[in-house]
Enzyme design. Sequence first.
Site, short mmCIF file in Angstrom:
data_model
loop_
_atom_site.label_atom_id
_atom_site.label_comp_id
_atom_site.label_asym_id
_atom_site.label_seq_id
_atom_site.Cartn_x
_atom_site.Cartn_y
_atom_site.Cartn_z
N HIS A 7 3.34 11.09 5.94
CA HIS A 7 2.56 10.98 7.17
C HIS A 7 3.46 10.43 8.28
O HIS A 7 3.96 9.30 8.16
CB HIS A 7 1.37 10.02 6.98
CG HIS A 7 0.23 10.65 6.23
ND1 HIS A 7 -0.79 9.91 5.70
CD2 HIS A 7 -0.04 11.95 5.97
CE1 HIS A 7 -1.66 10.74 5.12
NE2 HIS A 7 -1.22 11.97 5.26
N HIS A 24 2.19 9.01 0.54
CA HIS A 24 1.08 8.89 -0.40
C HIS A 24 1.40 9.77 -1.60
O HIS A 24 1.87 10.90 -1.43
CB HIS A 24 -0.23 9.38 0.22
CG HIS A 24 -0.66 8.62 1.43
ND1 HIS A 24 -1.47 7.51 1.38
CD2 HIS A 24 -0.37 8.80 2.75
CE1 HIS A 24 -1.68 7.04 2.60
NE2 HIS A 24 -1.02 7.82 3.46
N HIS A 48 0.83 -1.21 0.00
CA HIS A 48 0.00 0.00 0.00
C HIS A 48 0.87 1.26 0.00
O HIS A 48 0.47 2.31 -0.50
CB HIS A 48 -0.91 0.04 1.23
CG HIS A 48 -1.76 -1.18 1.41
ND1 HIS A 48 -2.68 -1.57 0.48
CD2 HIS A 48 -1.82 -2.10 2.40
CE1 HIS A 48 -3.29 -2.68 0.89
NE2 HIS A 48 -2.78 -3.02 2.05
N HIS A 85 5.36 7.22 6.33
CA HIS A 85 5.11 6.59 5.02
C HIS A 85 4.63 7.66 4.04
O HIS A 85 4.45 8.82 4.43
CB HIS A 85 4.07 5.47 5.18
CG HIS A 85 2.76 5.96 5.68
ND1 HIS A 85 2.41 5.94 7.01
CD2 HIS A 85 1.70 6.53 5.05
CE1 HIS A 85 1.21 6.47 7.16
NE2 HIS A 85 0.76 6.84 5.99
N THR A 90 -6.35 6.98 7.49
CA THR A 90 -6.88 7.06 6.12
C THR A 90 -6.80 5.72 5.40
O THR A 90 -7.03 5.64 4.19
CB THR A 90 -6.13 8.13 5.29
OG1 THR A 90 -4.76 7.75 5.18
CG2 THR A 90 -6.25 9.50 5.92
N THR A 91 -6.45 4.67 6.12
CA THR A 91 -6.49 3.30 5.58
C THR A 91 -7.28 2.44 6.55
O THR A 91 -7.37 2.78 7.74
CB THR A 91 -5.06 2.71 5.44
OG1 THR A 91 -4.40 2.78 6.70
CG2 THR A 91 -4.27 3.46 4.39
#
Length: 250
Positions: free
Chosen positions: A132, A115, A88, A113, A199-200
């Site tokens: 994040h 995005h 992801h 991590h 958000t996951t």
Amino acid sequence: MKHSLILLITILIISCVQKTDLHKDAHWSYEGETGPVHWGEIEKNSDCGGLFQSPLNIVNYKVDSLLTPLKITYSDSTHIHDIINNGHTIQYNFDSGDYITIEGVTYELKQFHFHEPAEHLIDGIRYPMVIHLVHKSENGTYAVLAVMAKEGKSSKPFDFLESFLPIPVGENRIVDSAFDMNLNLPDNRAYFTYSGSLTTPPCTENVQWFIFKNPITVSLSQVEKLKALMPLNNYRDEQSLNDREIKLSK
Ligand SMILES: [Zn+2]
């Protein structure tokens, strides 16, 4: 004949096992039938269909002069323990030593991590990348700092972080190298804050968000290097604000 029958049975068994494995891994994704709009159905006991979800489009906010500067205590010598490509995102896991303090509560930096593009929008603008930084308190609540990145001058700290890449999906790499996370923060630390969620999946609604108003700069090739290792568009769309307020620090 006998041999070919045994071979056929073996192939069938192997393909069944592979199918089972695939099914087990196909729980959620960023596209199609397992994409963000279906997370609430796929992850039955999650908060993904909740009223206080993230990310948001940060448009309506109030300057709150009572908000104090963030108390960020990042050491210049904390170790990145390992890096994982979980399918992801690319995630850097930290040893203990870095933390932030909010209203007297300590939140330890666990991992950061990426995005691409960014998840929160600022006045409708979606930056090409966000970092994040996920912090967790002793009682299990989260504080996440979001650092937007825009394309421009290349970043030396990013060169260091990306020197450990590529990492194939499902693998991790022990790093055990010192890294100063301060180097990835913007000089101007003004921030937006509100209460939201991961958000996951499981989209847990126990996150205080701190989104820096000003971006850092990374080069196009630095953006592309990470992008090549993550699912295309690994972001969740904006969620409804509902009964919440977004505040901006001075
Ligand atoms: Zn994230």
